[in-house]
Design a protein around this motif. Sequence first.
Motif, PDB file in Angstrom:
ATOM      1  N   ALA A 416       0.820  -1.209   0.000  1.00  0.00           N
ATOM      2  CA  ALA A 416       0.000   0.000   0.000  1.00  0.00           C
ATOM      3  C   ALA A 416       0.858   1.264   0.000  1.00  0.00           C
ATOM      4  O   ALA A 416       0.386   2.331  -0.418  1.00  0.00           O
ATOM      5  N   ALA A 417       2.096   1.164   0.470  1.00  0.00           N
ATOM      6  CA  ALA A 417       3.013   2.306   0.457  1.00  0.00           C
ATOM      7  C   ALA A 417       3.973   2.162  -0.725  1.00  0.00           C
ATOM      8  O   ALA A 417       3.707   2.643  -1.812  1.00  0.00           O
ATOM      9  N   TRP A 418       5.103   1.478  -0.507  1.00  0.00           N
ATOM     10  CA  TRP A 418       6.046   1.229  -1.591  1.00  0.00           C
ATOM     11  C   TRP A 418       6.682  -0.136  -1.406  1.00  0.00           C
ATOM     12  O   TRP A 418       6.688  -0.691  -0.313  1.00  0.00           O
ATOM     13  N   ARG A 440       5.481  -8.880   3.195  1.00  0.00           N
ATOM     14  CA  ARG A 440       4.057  -9.183   3.069  1.00  0.00           C
ATOM     15  C   ARG A 440       3.400  -9.595   4.379  1.00  0.00           C
ATOM     16  O   ARG A 440       2.178  -9.458   4.533  1.00  0.00           O
ATOM     17  N   ASP A 441       4.153 -10.117   5.357  1.00  0.00           N
ATOM     18  CA  ASP A 441       3.546 -10.477   6.642  1.00  0.00           C
ATOM     19  C   ASP A 441       3.831  -9.437   7.724  1.00  0.00           C
ATOM     20  O   ASP A 441       3.591  -9.672   8.906  1.00  0.00           O
ATOM     21  N   GLY A 442       4.322  -8.260   7.328  1.00  0.00           N
ATOM     22  CA  GLY A 442       4.594  -7.198   8.281  1.00  0.00           C
ATOM     23  C   GLY A 442       6.045  -7.093   8.693  1.00  0.00           C
ATOM     24  O   GLY A 442       6.427  -6.130   9.355  1.00  0.00           O
ATOM     25  N   TRP A 443       6.852  -8.089   8.326  1.00  0.00           N
ATOM     26  CA  TRP A 443       8.285  -8.076   8.597  1.00  0.00           C
ATOM     27  C   TRP A 443       9.023  -8.430   7.318  1.00  0.00           C
ATOM     28  O   TRP A 443       8.471  -9.119   6.448  1.00  0.00           O
ATOM     29  N   ASP A 641      16.509   8.269  16.090  1.00  0.00           N
ATOM     30  CA  ASP A 641      15.896   7.791  14.845  1.00  0.00           C
ATOM     31  C   ASP A 641      14.383   7.842  14.973  1.00  0.00           C
ATOM     32  O   ASP A 641      13.785   7.131  15.799  1.00  0.00           O
ATOM     33  N   ASN A 642      13.754   8.680  14.173  1.00  0.00           N
ATOM     34  CA  ASN A 642      12.292   8.775  14.170  1.00  0.00           C
ATOM     35  C   ASN A 642      11.672   7.635  13.375  1.00  0.00           C
ATOM     36  O   ASN A 642      12.358   6.862  12.710  1.00  0.00           O
ATOM     37  N   ARG A 643      10.367   7.503  13.466  1.00  0.00           N
ATOM     38  CA  ARG A 643       9.656   6.546  12.615  1.00  0.00           C
ATOM     39  C   ARG A 643       9.901   6.899  11.144  1.00  0.00           C
ATOM     40  O   ARG A 643      10.047   8.052  10.789  1.00  0.00           O
ATOM     41  N   GLY A 644       9.947   5.858  10.319  1.00  0.00           N
ATOM     42  CA  GLY A 644      10.200   6.060   8.899  1.00  0.00           C
ATOM     43  C   GLY A 644      11.635   5.846   8.501  1.00  0.00           C
ATOM     44  O   GLY A 644      11.924   5.706   7.309  1.00  0.00           O
ATOM     45  N   ARG A 651       7.593  -3.521   9.121  1.00  0.00           N
ATOM     46  CA  ARG A 651       7.078  -2.722   8.018  1.00  0.00           C
ATOM     47  C   ARG A 651       6.343  -1.485   8.504  1.00  0.00           C
ATOM     48  O   ARG A 651       6.503  -0.387   7.957  1.00  0.00           O
ATOM     49  N   ALA A 652       5.477  -1.625   9.524  1.00  0.00           N
ATOM     50  CA  ALA A 652       4.670  -0.499   9.974  1.00  0.00           C
ATOM     51  C   ALA A 652       5.552   0.668  10.412  1.00  0.00           C
ATOM     52  O   ALA A 652       5.223   1.841  10.161  1.00  0.00           O
ATOM     53  N   TRP A 653       6.656   0.363  11.075  1.00  0.00           N
ATOM     54  CA  TRP A 653       7.589   1.412  11.494  1.00  0.00           C
ATOM     55  C   TRP A 653       8.140   2.157  10.281  1.00  0.00           C
ATOM     56  O   TRP A 653       8.124   3.387  10.224  1.00  0.00           O
ATOM     57  N   ARG A 654       8.617   1.409   9.309  1.00  0.00           N
ATOM     58  CA  ARG A 654       9.280   2.041   8.171  1.00  0.00           C
ATOM     59  C   ARG A 654       8.297   2.748   7.246  1.00  0.00           C
ATOM     60  O   ARG A 654       8.594   3.811   6.711  1.00  0.00           O
TER      61      ARG A 654
END
Length: 831
Positions: A416-418, A440-443, A641-644, A651-654
């Motif tokens: 959904a992002a990249w 694909r599974d969040g990691w 280090d901030n989120r992203g 994945r959610a963090w990045r």
Amino acid sequence: MNPQSLTRSEASTPSSAALCRKSSLRPASLNRNTQPWDSQNGTVESRSGGKPSTPTPQPSSTPSLQHPNTPALRHHVRRCADIGCAALAFVLLALVWQPAKAASSTNRRLTVDRIFNSSEFKVESYGAIVWRKNGEGYYRFEDAKGNGGGRDLVRYDLAAGTKEIVVPAQAFFPSGDDKPLAIDGFELSGNESKLLIYTNSKKVWRQRSRGDYWVLDITSRALHQLGGGAPPSSLQFAAFSPDGSKVAYVRAHNLYVQDLDTFRITALTTNGSPTLINGTFDWVYEEELDLRNGYRWSPDSRQLAYWQLNTSAEKMFYLINDTGGLYPRLKPIPYPLAGEANATARIGVVSASGGPTHWLRLPGDPHAYYLARMNWASNSTQLVVQQFDRLQNTNLLLLANARTGQSTPVMTETDAAWVDNDNPFRWMEQGRDLVWLSERDGWRHAYRVPLDGGTPSLITKGNYDVTSIDAIDDKDGWLYFTASPHNPTRRYLYRVRLTGGQAERVTPHGHPGVHSYNISPDCQWAIHTWSDFTHPPVTELIRLPDYKIVRILEDNKKVCQNLAALKRPLSEFFRVDIGHGVRLDGWCLKPPGFDISRKYPVLFYVYGEPAAQTVMDSWHNEWGLWHWMLAQQGYIVMSVDNRGTPAPRGRAWRKSIFHRIGRLNAADQAAAVGVLLKSRPYLDPARVGVWGWSGGGSSTLNAMLQHPKLYRTGMAVAPVVNLRLYDSIYEERYMGLPQDNPDAYRLGSPLTYASRLKGHLLIVHGTGDDNVHYQGTEELINDFITYNKSFTMMAYPNRTHAINEGKNTTRHLCELLTRFLHQNLPARARP
């Protein structure tokens, strides 16, 4: 070794020139002492300023610099940049950390000159190696003994524990020359009978990817220059055919093959031009997709597959060199800004003996996709291609027939992002399957992908990220990979069965830091390099899988001794809770003799974008020592280090920064500063500074302009001021198209907040920056003038994004930053 690459013979730490908006971390985080961090309770890991405790060294990748088209050089730190036997490690570190007996007070303090103009703290690397095909040894160049000068090609036999000179230095003197070839890179033919030498290299875009190539017959010592009558430094990406009978290369946008028996040259393409590029790439493909060498030999040596780019739709950006002569000179670069037209790409197959090109038939509109990966499918009849759409949220894996050009989808990866562009082709089962990284599974995990279109199967399992795949042992059924399941600031080697299951840690426990490995083709040996926040790199040869240390290759003993004589800052790693379940990693340097009852100025070092972490438990060379120097002078230096940022935290963090660059990072950084000021009363809220380079320069501006009451002083080096002014591939990957998301681009740009400037701001930019253009800084200057804002500006004439060209440039820049801090963020501790 990748047959498409030459390994550079002189390894070094990443130069500032290798840094881009993404990777331009500049002063990477400093190293530290050793107590392991309990990641479950987030306790602080502290480091004293005296003699460090004894860490057991750990693996880190070989410091081998490879020819610019290889993965080892790509990584390229950008937006743009990890020993086993405890007893041996103890002896080693006890030896190298003996403090100087009578260090003077002057020798105990760092200065800009000591850091940047002396060799006291120059970290040495072992140098580049090329593994033998059977993995039982490797080749490297070493300085020749005696008065003749030059370097010998040496072969190490690891099983026997011996080395021999294969080619003496005298063989590298061309006929009639009194100097040997300066070897920038080398490759051996498949049977190790010939040596391909890369020399006289020059920059094309941001890498030294154009030069001269010579072939040396190892038995006869015959030395021949390739290219016929080609001008000096005009050949690119020369590579042996798999059978060693020919060499292919690119010259002036065309692809050639030269026979090594007759030295006859065959032009495979003749239509190359500045806008029609065969076998290599334009600026943005090189910078953002890490693509340089644009062709691949077929396994049977009969064909070559190559990219062709048509850049005619790309608009030209002109750099102005005002110091190159009486009149300014223009340097044109086809550079697609966000939302503007890109080059179109296609892939063709041509016979190595010449003839027509057969083009692959790929789905979709060439104006709306990128061809980010291509190679032969471990045979000479099929090609595997990765095709990204313009938004880079879909990666289509295609299998194509080299003769007919017909292509068939094998797998589609979406997000959904990249979708990260981190999947070079890694074969297993003799090329029937690929090893693929997916979130694909969040990691980020490794999957086995059948080329027959079958369902991918998970190899690594668990709530952790695979940061890289290091080797595939197809024979014994192991996948070697790097990860750090419990502490995102570190990196360790693991392995898991190719069929999946529980991963096992290969790096010994109790050895914190960042470890990297260059693993032999048979997975029985590795060159391992380790460092941490206060220890420069140690490189060694180890045996796998039992992790037996065979030999220390480089211990940087001299640097360690010089560091031990310093008044060392106190250092710690920590986590800061900014609310809503978000805890950010950080490090802190405190002055020697720190007094908790006093108040100190604090300087935050920031990057903040998706291309790099600043909070890493690793050594960061000169700019890290500059942070040490500031701590010695009375500053507290911190980084968060901030989120992203690309930490291995899921994945959610990045992906949380998607469409929010410039806003989420600024908000997280400011929230962390606020919490730290409240929880650490020794931080002076009236003296808070921030600085960064490239993406970090952008983050610095957003910090100063979006939170003017929090930050009093900022130093922004080579910042992206207007997101519309950066390149298409990077900006659109994280922000979407500006036509679709104009508000995201506007709100993420420091330019939008120019009227809010209150504190002391220094902006530094090279006017010859082909990556982050000086144009944006001039836009910001105009707005500051409009709003009557006071600021300080330093332009470095004709310097690139690295700002390191020309005599004394780096020292001058560092003194400028130091002086600005002293003037506007005074270092005096006060009650």
